[in-house]
Design a protein around this motif. Sequence first.
Motif, PDB file in Angstrom:
ATOM      1  N   UNK A  42       0.844  -1.187   0.000  1.00 17.32           N
ATOM      2  CA  UNK A  42       0.000   0.000   0.000  1.00 17.32           C
ATOM      3  C   UNK A  42       0.876   1.232   0.000  1.00 17.32           C
ATOM      4  N   UNK A  43       0.368   2.259  -0.640  1.00 17.52           N
ATOM      5  CA  UNK A  43       1.114   3.508  -0.703  1.00 17.52           C
ATOM      6  C   UNK A  43       1.143   4.162   0.674  1.00 17.52           C
ATOM      7  N   UNK A  44       2.267   4.739   0.997  1.00 19.22           N
ATOM      8  CA  UNK A  44       2.358   5.523   2.232  1.00 19.22           C
ATOM      9  C   UNK A  44       2.230   7.000   1.834  1.00 19.22           C
ATOM     10  N   UNK A  45       3.292   7.564   1.297  1.00 15.85           N
ATOM     11  CA  UNK A  45       3.181   8.918   0.762  1.00 15.85           C
ATOM     12  C   UNK A  45       2.661   8.839  -0.668  1.00 15.85           C
ATOM     13  N   UNK A  46       1.767   9.744  -0.975  1.00 17.91           N
ATOM     14  CA  UNK A  46       1.331   9.895  -2.365  1.00 17.91           C
ATOM     15  C   UNK A  46       1.825  11.254  -2.854  1.00 17.91           C
ATOM     16  N   UNK A  60       5.807   6.673  -1.985  1.00 18.14           N
ATOM     17  CA  UNK A  60       6.447   5.404  -1.606  1.00 18.14           C
ATOM     18  C   UNK A  60       5.409   4.464  -1.015  1.00 18.14           C
ATOM     19  N   UNK A  61       5.830   3.270  -0.624  1.00 19.00           N
ATOM     20  CA  UNK A  61       4.890   2.245  -0.198  1.00 19.00           C
ATOM     21  C   UNK A  61       5.448   1.450   0.964  1.00 19.00           C
ATOM     22  N   UNK A  62       4.569   0.680   1.575  1.00 15.31           N
ATOM     23  CA  UNK A  62       4.971  -0.337   2.547  1.00 15.31           C
ATOM     24  C   UNK A  62       4.491  -1.668   2.002  1.00 15.31           C
TER      25      UNK A  62
END
Lengths: 281, 281, 281, 281
Positions: A42-46, A60-62
Amino acid sequence: MNRVHGYLGRPVSLTGSPVIDLAQPMRRGMPQSPNHPPFRMLLERRHGDHVRDDGGSAANELIVTGGHVGTHVDALAHVSQAGMLHGDVPAASVQNHEGFSRHGIEEFPPYVGRAVFLDVASVHGVPVLPAGYEITVADLQRAQDTAGVDIEAGGAVLLGTGWSRHWDDARVFTGQEGGAPGPGPAAGAWIADHGVRVAGGETIAFEHIAPGRGHAELPVHRMLLVEAGIHIVETMRLTELASARRADFLLVLAPLPLVGATGSPVRPLAVLPDHDTAVPA
Amino acid sequence: MNRVHGYLGRPVSLTGSPVIDLAQPMRRGMPQSPNHPPFRMLLERRHGDHVRDDGGSAANELIVTGGHVGTHVDALAHVSQAGMLHGDVPAASVQNHEGFSRHGIEEFPPYVGRAVFLDVASVHGVPVLPAGYEITVADLQRAQDTAGVDIEAGGAVLLGTGWSRHWDDARVFTGQEGGAPGPGPAAGAWIADHGVRVAGGETIAFEHIAPGRGHAELPVHRMLLVEAGIHIVETMRLTELASARRADFLLVLAPLPLVGATGSPVRPLAVLPDHDTAVPA
Amino acid sequence: MNRVHGYLGRPVSLTGSPVIDLAQPMRRGMPQSPNHPPFRMLLERRHGDHVRDDGGSAANELIVTGGHVGTHVDALAHVSQAGMLHGDVPAASVQNHEGFSRHGIEEFPPYVGRAVFLDVASVHGVPVLPAGYEITVADLQRAQDTAGVDIEAGGAVLLGTGWSRHWDDARVFTGQEGGAPGPGPAAGAWIADHGVRVAGGETIAFEHIAPGRGHAELPVHRMLLVEAGIHIVETMRLTELASARRADFLLVLAPLPLVGATGSPVRPLAVLPDHDTAVPA
Amino acid sequence: MNRVHGYLGRPVSLTGSPVIDLAQPMRRGMPQSPNHPPFRMLLERRHGDHVRDDGGSAANELIVTGGHVGTHVDALAHVSQAGMLHGDVPAASVQNHEGFSRHGIEEFPPYVGRAVFLDVASVHGVPVLPAGYEITVADLQRAQDTAGVDIEAGGAVLLGTGWSRHWDDARVFTGQEGGAPGPGPAAGAWIADHGVRVAGGETIAFEHIAPGRGHAELPVHRMLLVEAGIHIVETMRLTELASARRADFLLVLAPLPLVGATGSPVRPLAVLPDHDTAVPA
């Protein structure tokens, strides 16, 4: 040092050779074994969350995953028999909060070398083997004869079952109820006897899974991982390779160096150099 | 279809060619950017937790990671400028709970082809460039002249800074305080002008990071990812490659097909075929 | 059945009683022990990602955390001595991939009852005890005398050090270098001798941590968790309670029923009923 | 300041009052919505992995979960209508990589106060309401009349459906196929009109879910969270409370202060003080 395996010293023409992706795409909800942590990205920062003064923004994502999720390589640490890992290493002595101090996936030197594709589905004239079909030694011999190739010691062998075609139907693909096609113990022994370094297939477990049995017994894992020290690649997508009708090719198999892990997702590639020079006579 | 790039059609001798691992090992506590989810791998089942009737036992793990952790590839979705991704794609229109519907890492066709190694540290006669050193166009030209190779359009270029040698000192490696060596905007433009498909290096960000600046500005990311559509590989381990003193080689770069992700961990490999046939005159 | 502890049968006036939150807020980057998985909460779906036909939209998140992160309760399974958990339970026999089959946090019946607050910082006339200060038996006795309260068997005792005030400075709060104030073995024995069910404090470890020592030794954990079977609450925020200058109150401590876990984040509450009826003479 | 709600100033006898746990146990594989990250708790360090010189050893775990998993509280940030959160807050303006800057679960002041239990299953003389049953206003009025209690503004109301009894059958409990009992829009309006602060129930969604509908529409969420600003508690275990046949009690509801999250797991407690003083005439 790790070196390219096979090809008998013959030069190959690589330029322009097709590269076939042998991995299934990784996304939430994809088929996987219920015994392993489910994949989730899942995206963290969009973009737009934090914009720098110069107008730039990064996303970025986790990722949460198991090591045996999607197309993946089993490390030798994955399976033990009577408490022992390959080479009579007591499992209890090498496992802790940092993972495995022996036989973790980082000990597998990335494989770059010749691989042989035994298309068992094709031998039977079907696009996909039936759920629960047990691949026999006769199947493997027929596939090898048809292809006209030899399996080399230290090399790689991939078995085609067509099972990749069920990827979009998680219930069927996982085979929890209906089972899945794969090598039984006799076929597993045949593979081990060839002294390969890598064996791979399209199903979640490189095993014959009878309907309703789930993963209650995994004899081929024991034979390959524990007894023979052969790494297993699972959940490969071999449909495009099967369509190419190439019996051998250059396989690149480079799992992530997850120190101490029992397996790793991987993006295997098949490179198909010019046939005449690539395939030994 | 994806194909091997470079080599000008000349056959290469692969058999026995050295394969060099260009990835850093992934373990808890390894250096990574504080902007990304920290890597953690832990065993879930250990051997002995559940032993089957036949004496077999399996171990597995759970992995939490970011897509930009360890050696990794940046997808084009990673960076936007003024709200736009590469090719004037509005970032806001392609990002949601499933990740990116455009420019995710799965759109990067695995790269198999020639790569050129420009060893800037070697040009300066040092094992490691100083923290915060900005790589210049002159540096790149000198490195290229020394190596006697050409960078091809569609190919790959890797910059050697020696920074991999700081891997075991997370404080220094991350460069949060002291900065890190890398290309400034001019060097970034030089790389973009060569029309490569992939550019890589040893630091966490493929940028010149001045001491104390952190990742406040990332102009080379903008130039490569947004403007030029060039993928970036970061946190590579290039020390062994540098020792091999080979200016070009076969690079295999196959990130995981994490659908919709802005990046993926990767295990890049350098294959060093016989020099005389492998390197174009 | 679990029942409210303490209050000697006297009715209390609850209506309008102040409720004080004794938990630290949980967010990325908050101070926590480096021995535990770092806390991370990130949105998965955001509003607008998927809008239903009726215009409705839901957002949600994923949370990664350790059980000993933020304000939390230690289960008896958390610590062993010479391989034994509390009550001479061999640790090895009760831990596996499903957690602990004995002494997991779900076995702690939520505590609702009287708690005594011993404000050691106040006894010393300081807002915060110095890093590395060892709380003595004399400190505890003075704090108890000053408050004019008794610690009841089966009850709860919280120690005030003022350490919560360092929450916003993670480097200081974690005490990795500078240490942290807390009870030494003698004070731990004093608490255990009072037969409480719960003991809590403001630091990450309910221990005296000498500067530079980290968590090399945790004798009070051994005394309370292993020997006495007393649960420990750590990283509590007691500043508001200290300001209220109440020596006893109603504590509600209800950790998540994480089956088999060694600890759980918790949101403890202090309810301050009308003093005259609430505090026994 | 947050204060205890209800009880009309009457003193209550707390000592020895039964405390009923209203949470479902949290373990891998428990029923939960497929829309949220699946719960997983696994041990990281086990006893024996690292033994200190003094013979001590600590175990710990990693937890992956959603905020709407197990018994949990919905924050006001959870649902929007036409892009707006409660109080006409534009959702897009308050959500980013750090979660919600408004209406996150940390803004919910832990509730300590009187709650009324309306046992609709009991009204119908059944242990469990049928899957897909829509609770009506008449049901709620009958339950209230039977109990002889009033719902206070600012208070809490819990609806009994008996659904907790299906907890061990995840397929039934989740209601993905068969639906689940709950309030329809009319009953939702009735609850909102009473001006409560908290409404809770036993199912995953506090809604009437018709068979085969899944969570396609969630009108009661809109009415309570968006329009009325009432927090919802879901997946509560109310069987023990129902057996106690108490129409009102002291509810303690203290979700974790997950800053910016749209929900949090919670361990709600029902304290049953002496009936004669606790229940208003």
